[in-house]
Design an enzyme around this catalytic site. Sequence first.
Site, PDB file in Angstrom:
ATOM      1  CG  ASP A   1      52.202 -13.605  22.394  1.00  0.00           C
ATOM      2  OD1 ASP A   1      51.986 -14.229  22.318  1.00  0.00           O
ATOM      3  OD2 ASP A   1      52.534 -12.206  22.111  1.00  0.00           O
TER       4      ASP A   1
ATOM      5  CG  HIS B   1      54.211  -8.914  23.352  1.00  0.00           C
ATOM      6  ND1 HIS B   1      54.169 -10.083  23.280  1.00  0.00           N
ATOM      7  CD2 HIS B   1      55.131  -8.281  23.700  1.00  0.00           C
ATOM      8  CE1 HIS B   1      55.561 -10.548  22.726  1.00  0.00           C
ATOM      9  NE2 HIS B   1      55.825  -9.237  24.390  1.00  0.00           N
TER      10      HIS B   1
ATOM     11  CB  SER C   1      59.010 -10.799  24.803  1.00  0.00           C
ATOM     12  OG  SER C   1      59.423 -10.211  23.456  1.00  0.00           O
TER      13      SER C   1
END
Length: 410
Positions: A238, A368, A212
Amino acid sequence: MSDLQRAFAKAKLSSYPAAMPPPASFNEADKEEETDTFDTESAELHHDDDSSSASSASSASSTGTIIPSQNQKLFARPQGSPNKRTMDQIPWTTYFERELFLESTTDTSTITYHVYLTSPVGSAPLFIMHHGAGSSGLSFAALTAEIRKRLPSAGILSLDARGHGSTKITPEQDVLDLSLETLNSDLLSVIDKTKTQMGWKTMPPLVLIGHSLGGAVVTDVAKSGKLGNAVLGYAVLDVVEGSAIDALQSMQTYLSTRPAGFPSLESGIEWHIRSRTIRNSMSARTSVPALLRHDPDVRSSRSWTWRTDLAATQPFWEGWFIGLSKKFLEARGGKLLLLAGTDRLDKELTIGQMQGKYALQVFPEAGHFIHEDLPEKTAMIIVDFYKRNDRSALVLPPKVSDMLRAGKKV
């Protein structure tokens, strides 16, 4: 009624003692009218918290209805709190060799970076991990264990970013600077200070891995070229520019629905698992404790609160991700993108993937936090990525001059 069923019924009847009256005659039509009287409210299906599946299924078949006697309570709900022990914290020492506290001083403040480290052996690589916003270096603990199963000599360096985990700034700042430029500088400083403190003469081969926000940071560092040829490649978990910026629109809504605190550390771990924020209980029991802190002055029932105020980082959100796709494609070194769904790909990355500019792996069964939900599968892909980019494994053809000097024909 089939011949096989009739034979079974006759054998059953002949087995009863003479003193016991035989049961009522078997009627196939009666069997078809039977229905289960099993009380579903008094039964409980158990499933493994470590499963990444959203639900569990079970099936049962019988030739008749089973009615337990009252004193047996075959399907009674267990007393007490089930699986309470599964919420116990797992210490960082299970995964890492040591922790380091690396101090850096400026004119206005002193920052002490907190780092988890397992040193590489010989010429093995050093995997450098950078977590996402609101997380910590322990987010990569489960992944670390899986990588070292496949590469026992590999090193792992996983840091707590400023404002996260156990990294401290003194004096405390009212406005925390979490700009991409600052986080880039922090990561480079951590790598350099780790090398100095560990007494490494040269920098080991590096593989940068970011989740992220961390993906944006490692990409920015790779694009800067400040680590030189030490970087073999970088992996982003991700996050892509387009979907990340779109997701920022709903970030405040998500934060408003998240609990402000928890009555205990165990309940905080349990919330992450039940909400499927983290789908692997082993990883949650390791990483979640670093996200929370206990405030004894809070007199409410939620004295365990978040270490990082994510809402306060809003001014930096767009700056983290703008230009990410372009930098990811242009930086030197091997490139790996791991996603939880192909819908996250933006136009620029879709074109780049079709042109073979980077490796792509999709884990649709993960959330996630890919590296926490599926640490084993993630490790397999990352280790394979390293091996493909390992320069020491390259076998180059001999130079012409060397062949001539050895008297060989060219």
